[in-house]
Design a protein around this motif. Structure first.
Motif, short mmCIF file in Angstrom:
data_model
loop_
_atom_site.label_atom_id
_atom_site.label_comp_id
_atom_site.label_asym_id
_atom_site.label_seq_id
_atom_site.Cartn_x
_atom_site.Cartn_y
_atom_site.Cartn_z
N ILE A 9 0.81 -1.21 0.00
CA ILE A 9 0.00 0.00 0.00
C ILE A 9 0.85 1.27 0.00
CG2 ILE A 9 -0.21 0.29 2.51
CD1 ILE A 9 -3.21 0.89 1.99
N THR A 10 2.12 1.15 0.37
CA THR A 10 3.00 2.31 0.38
C THR A 10 3.73 2.51 -0.94
OG1 THR A 10 3.36 2.04 2.76
CG2 THR A 10 4.92 3.44 1.58
N SER A 11 4.32 1.44 -1.43
CA SER A 11 5.12 1.53 -2.66
C SER A 11 4.34 1.17 -3.92
CB SER A 11 6.34 0.62 -2.56
OG SER A 11 5.93 -0.75 -2.50
N PHE A 12 3.17 0.51 -3.74
CA PHE A 12 2.35 0.01 -4.85
C PHE A 12 3.09 -1.05 -5.67
CE2 PHE A 12 0.73 4.36 -4.16
CZ PHE A 12 -0.56 4.03 -3.77
N GLN A 13 4.09 -1.67 -5.06
CA GLN A 13 4.79 -2.76 -5.74
C GLN A 13 4.01 -4.06 -5.58
OE1 GLN A 13 7.76 -2.45 -7.57
NE2 GLN A 13 7.24 -0.28 -7.31
N LEU A 14 4.03 -4.86 -6.64
CA LEU A 14 3.36 -6.16 -6.60
C LEU A 14 4.04 -7.07 -5.59
CD1 LEU A 14 1.29 -8.16 -7.90
CD2 LEU A 14 3.12 -8.81 -9.48
N LYS A 15 3.24 -7.65 -4.67
CA LYS A 15 3.79 -8.55 -3.66
C LYS A 15 3.55 -10.00 -4.04
CE LYS A 15 3.62 -7.58 0.70
NZ LYS A 15 5.01 -7.18 0.97
N SER A 16 2.34 -10.31 -4.54
CA SER A 16 2.06 -11.70 -4.91
C SER A 16 0.84 -11.76 -5.82
CB SER A 16 1.80 -12.55 -3.65
OG SER A 16 0.64 -12.09 -2.98
N SER A 17 0.73 -12.84 -6.55
CA SER A 17 -0.42 -13.10 -7.41
C SER A 17 -0.87 -14.54 -7.22
CB SER A 17 -0.07 -12.87 -8.89
OG SER A 17 0.14 -11.52 -9.16
N LEU A 18 -2.18 -14.72 -7.16
CA LEU A 18 -2.75 -16.06 -7.04
C LEU A 18 -3.17 -16.51 -8.43
CD1 LEU A 18 -4.92 -15.60 -3.81
CD2 LEU A 18 -2.85 -16.98 -4.04
#
Length: 309
Positions: A9-18
């Motif tokens: 929520i801070t960097s808007f970087q993708l963390k994971s995808s299902l």
């Protein structure tokens, strides 16, 4: 692409995808419990968010397949999942996966569900949309024994809603032509904000452009220090914002109109909101006690004098 993904929520970087959720047509997140429910055709999968020092991701918890029909909505509530089908609402126990019908609807309609948090003035509840009515069910009964759960209150909209949200301490509903605000305790309609509009109002002010086809309405607390929460209305190419009039100003307006009980309820519902640091609820009880005494309501007056002490 129909895949559930999570972003920082801070960097808007993708963390994971299902990747296994490809084809998802509806999903719901319960932030407090860290659970996400994903509906793909006639299957619902429950995932739990696990965060470690080295990795964060959703992990499959349980799933139920071969549902009788395609879910129109899924809403995560405390220890249960509310599922809206074409003609009914059902409660799905997150542990046993047993499903129980809560409410039949008499025609195909937009299915909506909203969880209301518990407070001193109201136990935890859910609102199920049924045409222009919002039927209020005790959440504890829905979870513990859904087959006996009955609605005990209702609110009414001017027209069937597109979306319903809780922006403490109000129920905020998006209708085709305007936004309607309801009191969470009395369930009475307090305000309507036309689309478009820029007029000031009692509870909310708005910044809206010309009306477009509306897709969704959501809310988010963007300033935790000051307890400020905004509502967002998205259309094809426009994002419109609802900003609540400061709670302290609302209470001042209520006191100036001698609406002491509403002011007290607002203080109770928002007791942890930083905006109310300077509000003295004991002083409001004292003013209310005097008002009741002058009207001859001695029992009510004594009760409020005690609370003011």
């Amino acid at each position: 692409d129909g895949v559930i993904s999570s972003y920082d929520i801070t960097s808007f970087q993708l963390k994971s995808s299902l990747l296994e959720t490809k084809g998802c047509h509806v999903f719901s997140v319960h932030e407090y419990n860290g659970i996400i429910a994903v509906a793909i055709k006639r299957k619902i999968s429950l995932y739990t968010w696990m965060q470690t020092t080295s990795n964060s991701n959703f992990y499959l918890r349980k799933e139920v397949s071969n549902l009788a029909e395609l879910p129109k909505i899924v809403v995560c509530v405390s220890n249960a999942l509310i599922v809206g089908f074409k003609r009914s609402y059902e409660a799905l126990d997150m542990n046993s996966l047993a499903s129980t019908k809560i409410l039949d609807v008499d025609k195909d309609q937009r299915m909506l569900c909203l969880e209301l948090p518990s407070s001193e003035l109201r136990p935890s509840a859910i609102i199920l949309a049924h045409g222009i009515q919002g039927l209020v069910f005790d959440l504890f009964k829905v979870i513990s024994n859904p087959s006996t759960a009955m609605f005990n209150e209702r609110l009414e909209w001017k027209s069937p809603p597109i979306s319903i949200n809780y922006i403490s301490p109000f129920i905020v509903s998006l209708l085709p032509d305007f936004v309607e605000i309801h009191d969470v305790i009395s369930l009475s309609s307090l305000q309507q904000i036309s689309l478009p509009s820029n007029a000031p109002s009692l509870a909310f002010t708005s910044s809206m452009s010309a009306q477009n086809q509306i897709y969704s309405f959501s809310s988010c607390e963007i300033d935790t220090t000051n307890g400020i929460e905004y509502g967002y209305i998205s259309s094809i190419d426009t994002l419109s914002i609802l900003r609540m009039t400061p709670l302290s100003s609302q209470i001042v307006n209520l006191l100036e109109s001698s609406r002491f009980e509403e002011a007290i309820n607002l203080c109770i519902l928002c007791s942890n909101n930083p905006q109310l640091r300077e509000i003295d609820i004991q002083q409001i009880h004292e003013k209310y006690a005097l008002s009741l005494f002058q009207r001859g309501d001695f029992d009510g007056s004594i009760s409020n004098y005690i609370k003011a002490d």
